[in-house]
Design an enzyme around this catalytic site. Structure first.
Site, PDB file in Angstrom:
ATOM      1  CB  ALA A 123      -0.907   0.007   1.224  1.00 34.06           C
ATOM      2  CG  HIS A 156       4.881  14.019   0.650  1.00 36.16           C
ATOM      3  ND1 HIS A 156       3.847  14.003  -0.247  1.00 36.16           N
ATOM      4  CD2 HIS A 156       4.632  13.017   1.531  1.00 36.16           C
ATOM      5  CE1 HIS A 156       3.005  13.021   0.066  1.00 36.16           C
ATOM      6  NE2 HIS A 156       3.454  12.413   1.144  1.00 36.16           N
ATOM      7  CE  LYS A 160       6.314  11.014  -1.688  1.00 36.49           C
ATOM      8  NZ  LYS A 160       6.663   9.639  -1.305  1.00 36.49           N
TER       9      LYS A 160
END
Ligand code: NAD
Length: 267
Positions: A123, A156, A160
């Site tokens: 996920a 973010h 990242k």
């Protein structure tokens, strides 16, 4: 007592996962923790790094069948590293919880193929709130449908590496599925140089990378006269780690197959 391997244990999520496993010490413990061979944390007790107290597990550079004893492996690393861990878990018949994002179509297919042999939960976002939002988005898309413009904005932290986020893409996929669109064809990533009016059937993505933002996502369904926004804001990585712990307990009981966080949460 479940034995958990945490790969990439010195990373932001890796350390939070070690902390989350120690908070669940009645049901599980960290039995293996890996870091890259050139990581200064190699050979260090991972507890000292993650929670400031030794847990008796020194980090190693590689999983090795004679030393790596675990039931479930949690992987929040990089797509390339995840492919290596996938092969290891397939060969040693172990369950996996994969949270790594930025996986290519080819890498996702490889995970799907290996899941015929072992149980895998994969996920892009393991927070309960985001998975609830995916359900809300299905409903919003069903009701508002092609009458509105749909835009997904995500923010973010500056470290990242992939963009847009795996969560933003998953949100786009969920909406595209309901509206019978193919995200590959209808996604628009930024509009620099655009000279035409917006095509209603597109789904737009905007990415912000700044500071220490843990993860914000907003999906806007905008018509003429009103708009609906579904927003999720993560303020702590523990929300993802807690989801991963839930997934570890859940997948330890499962047969081989590819599962989602929605399966884990029964949504
Ligand atoms: P990070 O860079 O802080 O951590 C990754 C760690 O993995 C690094 O320490 C790196 O050295 C290590 N690593 C890489 N290859 C390795 C290997 N072969 N063996 C051992 N260690 C290895 O990044 P992060 O913020 O912790 O995020 C990691 C991944 O998890 C990213 O893809 C991110 O998008 C994803 N993520 C997913 C969720 C979710 O809920 N699914 C939530 C947050 C982050």
């Amino acid at each position: 007592m479940l034995k958990v391997a945490i790969v990439g244990a010195a990373g932001r999520m890796g350390r939070t996962l070690v902390e989350a496993v120690s908070q669940n010490s009645s049901t599980m413990r960290v039995s293996v923790a890996t870091v890259l061979a050139d990581d200064p944390a190699l050979g260090v007790d991972i507890g000292l790094l993650a929670i400031g107290a030794a847990i008796g597990v020194k980090t190693v550079a590689e999983l090795a069948s004679d030393e790596s004893d675990f039931d479930v492996l949690i992987d929040f690393t990089s797509p390339e590293a995840t492919m290596g861990h996938l092969a290891y878990c397939q060969a040693s018949n172990k369950a996996m919880v994969i949270g790594t994002t930025g996986l290519s179509n080819y890498q996702q297919q490889a995970i799907q193929a290996v899941a015929t042999d072992i149980p895998i939960m994969c996920a892009a976002n393991m927070s309960v709130g985001v998975n609830l939002c995916l359900k809300l988005l299905e409903q919003a898309a069903r009701v508002l449908g092609d009458a509105v413009d749909i835009e997904i904005t995500e923010a973010h932290h500056r470290f990242k590496k992939d963009a847009p986020s795996g969560t933003a893409l998953k949100m786009g996929e969920v909406i595209a599925d309901i509206l019978d669109r193919d995200l590959k064809e209808c996604a628009v990533y930024g509009r620099e140089g655009a000279s035409e009016e917006r095509d209603r059937k597109t789904i737009g993505f905007t990415t912000i990378r700044a500071g220490d933002i843990v993860g914000d996502h907003t999906v806007t369904f905008a018509g003429l006269g009103e708009r609906v926004e579904v927003t999720h804001k993560a303020s702590s990585r523990m929300t993802f780690a807690s989801g991963a712990i839930r997934a570890v307990k859940w997948i330890a009981e499962k047969e081989s197959g590819l599962y989602s966080m929605q399966d884990v949460l029964g949504l």
